[in-house]
Write a protein that holds these residues in place. Sequence first.
Motif, mmCIF file in Angstrom:
data_model
loop_
_atom_site.group_PDB
_atom_site.id
_atom_site.type_symbol
_atom_site.label_atom_id
_atom_site.label_comp_id
_atom_site.label_asym_id
_atom_site.label_seq_id
_atom_site.Cartn_x
_atom_site.Cartn_y
_atom_site.Cartn_z
ATOM 1 N N ALA A 189 -22.060 -2.691 -2.077
ATOM 2 C CA ALA A 189 -20.981 -2.185 -1.233
ATOM 3 C C ALA A 189 -19.624 -2.575 -1.800
ATOM 4 N N THR A 190 -18.631 -1.719 -1.583
ATOM 5 C CA THR A 190 -17.256 -2.126 -1.870
ATOM 6 C C THR A 190 -16.806 -3.118 -0.799
ATOM 7 N N ALA A 191 -15.833 -3.910 -1.170
ATOM 8 C CA ALA A 191 -15.237 -4.788 -0.162
ATOM 9 C C ALA A 191 -14.677 -3.969 0.984
ATOM 10 N N ASP A 192 -14.141 -2.798 0.668
ATOM 11 C CA ASP A 192 -13.504 -1.974 1.688
ATOM 12 C C ASP A 192 -14.498 -1.508 2.746
ATOM 13 N N MET B 20 -7.587 1.152 -0.600
ATOM 14 C CA MET B 20 -8.934 0.583 -0.506
ATOM 15 C C MET B 20 -9.056 -0.690 -1.340
ATOM 16 N N ASP B 21 -9.718 -1.680 -0.771
ATOM 17 C CA ASP B 21 -10.016 -2.907 -1.504
ATOM 18 C C ASP B 21 -11.293 -2.696 -2.304
ATOM 19 N N PRO C 60 -8.992 -9.176 -3.277
ATOM 20 C CA PRO C 60 -8.602 -7.757 -3.219
ATOM 21 C C PRO C 60 -8.077 -7.197 -4.541
ATOM 22 N N VAL C 61 -8.535 -5.983 -4.839
ATOM 23 C CA VAL C 61 -8.025 -5.185 -5.955
ATOM 24 C C VAL C 61 -7.915 -3.756 -5.460
ATOM 25 N N ARG C 62 -6.806 -3.116 -5.759
ATOM 26 C CA ARG C 62 -6.591 -1.739 -5.323
ATOM 27 C C ARG C 62 -6.171 -0.882 -6.511
ATOM 28 N N TYR C 63 -6.555 0.394 -6.459
ATOM 29 C CA TYR C 63 -6.240 1.325 -7.532
ATOM 30 C C TYR C 63 -5.502 2.524 -6.939
#
Length: 544
Positions: free
Chosen positions: A314-317, A482-483, A506-509
């Motif tokens: 799963a993504t963190a988001d 989105m994280d 957290p990382v966001r694109y």
Amino acid sequence: MKNIHKFIYPAFTVFVFLLSGCSKDFLERTPLDSIVDENYYQTDEQVLMGTAALYNIVWFDYNDKASFAVGDARGGTLFSGSSWTSHVRFTTSSTEDEVLYSWRAFFNTIGQCNTIIRNVNKFAGAAVSESIKKHAIAEARFMRGLAYSYLVRNYQAVPIITDNTALLTDTTLTRNTVASVWEFIIRDFRYAAQNLPAIPVAKGRITKWSAEGMLAKMFLTRAGLNHSEGSRDQTDLDSARYYAKDVIDNSGAKLVANYADLFKTANNNNIESLFALQWVYNGEWGTQNTLQAYMAFNSSITGFSDGWGIDHGATADILKEYEAADSIRRKATFMFPGDRYNYIHQIVTNPDGTQSIEELVVTNGNRANVKKYVVGLASDNDGRVANMSTAINTYMLRLAEVYLIYAEAVMGNANATSDAEALKYFNAVRTRAGLAAKTSITFDDIFHEKRIECAMEGVQWYEFVRLYYFNPTKALTILSNMDKGNYTITHVQGSVPPKWNITYNPVRYSVDAAHFFLPYPEVELTQAPNLRKEPVPYTFTEDL
């Protein structure tokens, strides 16, 4: 368009090969190597056998990886530290496998459908009933419309092709407008709805309710096309509402009581399923479901050398989207350390070197690994598991999704709704998951609910496409925020019910309009220069 020729012009010998992948019930038939166009379609059974391959092998190149690489990684549900990262980050290039495999699968499906329509019209014998002729053509048009719905939502303007033979000599073929493709899709599904029976001719076959459910979904999506930001076409919304309600009221479909039961091989073609791809574990390559091979966290729960999902999850988001009380859907979709599954077992190596089979208790790592479509050992599935192969159906449309389509269509362009029926069906999805009913809903509530309900079913990216049609700013904002960073899940030992501590990094694109849709495959752009031309409207005829 040379490479498209390769994918959509199916020689009949290839068509016969596809039949060898057919499975139990209507899928399991012995292929006849001597079959040719002129003498094959002589009985109702032969005609139905001729459409069986549309339920599995033509979709394999999409289902094998692209369904989750695009549908879930691009949609913000699936994270991987090593694979599909370009889809996670929206840096997808025209040379990537999923870009080509999706394109190939969809055009191969279209080509097979066109061949079936042609052959039934041209070669069906006098003994074939008119209803079965219409049934076969309706199946083909349903699948063709579905393939085009994926093409237009991924690649935008694409060529509309109905005659594979003519294509071989047509050097002028070019793309058709997005509006034309959507009209073509709607017409194909309308024909299917008008000519498929209410009761399936065999278990797993599509019905008029499958087609009406898809019509509801397609009208809801098309409603936002070419409208000012934040608004949608009311006629299309009304059509989505009409078809969804007809399915709800008259199909006989019901929600499966236990959400986790949806994803067990024993419950294929259950009362909630409106359309699912039909896979086998022991047929020709391309007739099996491979998702367990990629998503199971190791081979101890597959029993074979596959199980490569240790780095996927799963993504963190999406983890942050789950409500605290939503443990039923979360556990059926993603495995946390400390989760127990009494219907899945694992092979355990004992201290003395012997092996035993025990109930699955997740002790693996600190990530939320994928559970959905991971079905376990052969012994958990009546033997229907092999290396890189299970017989679990792939859902393409469930009643729960139709419930949410109905609720959104009723809400329409309003910001909220108190419509009693919309709330009834929205809350039916929530209460099955053990959550409290809501007293009012917004678009955001429905968008959230579908994201959780259909996580890891290849749906979420197409929800963003639908949102992008009528509110691109909102779609891009959600995706950009989105994280998608790393996280650590720690099981609180001894906690009853189980509890976990999650630490996020957290990382966001950032996502912009230029990178929202998939690029055309590079091989197609090289060999089919007409794809670079401006799209043109399609000229419709009654006979498609």
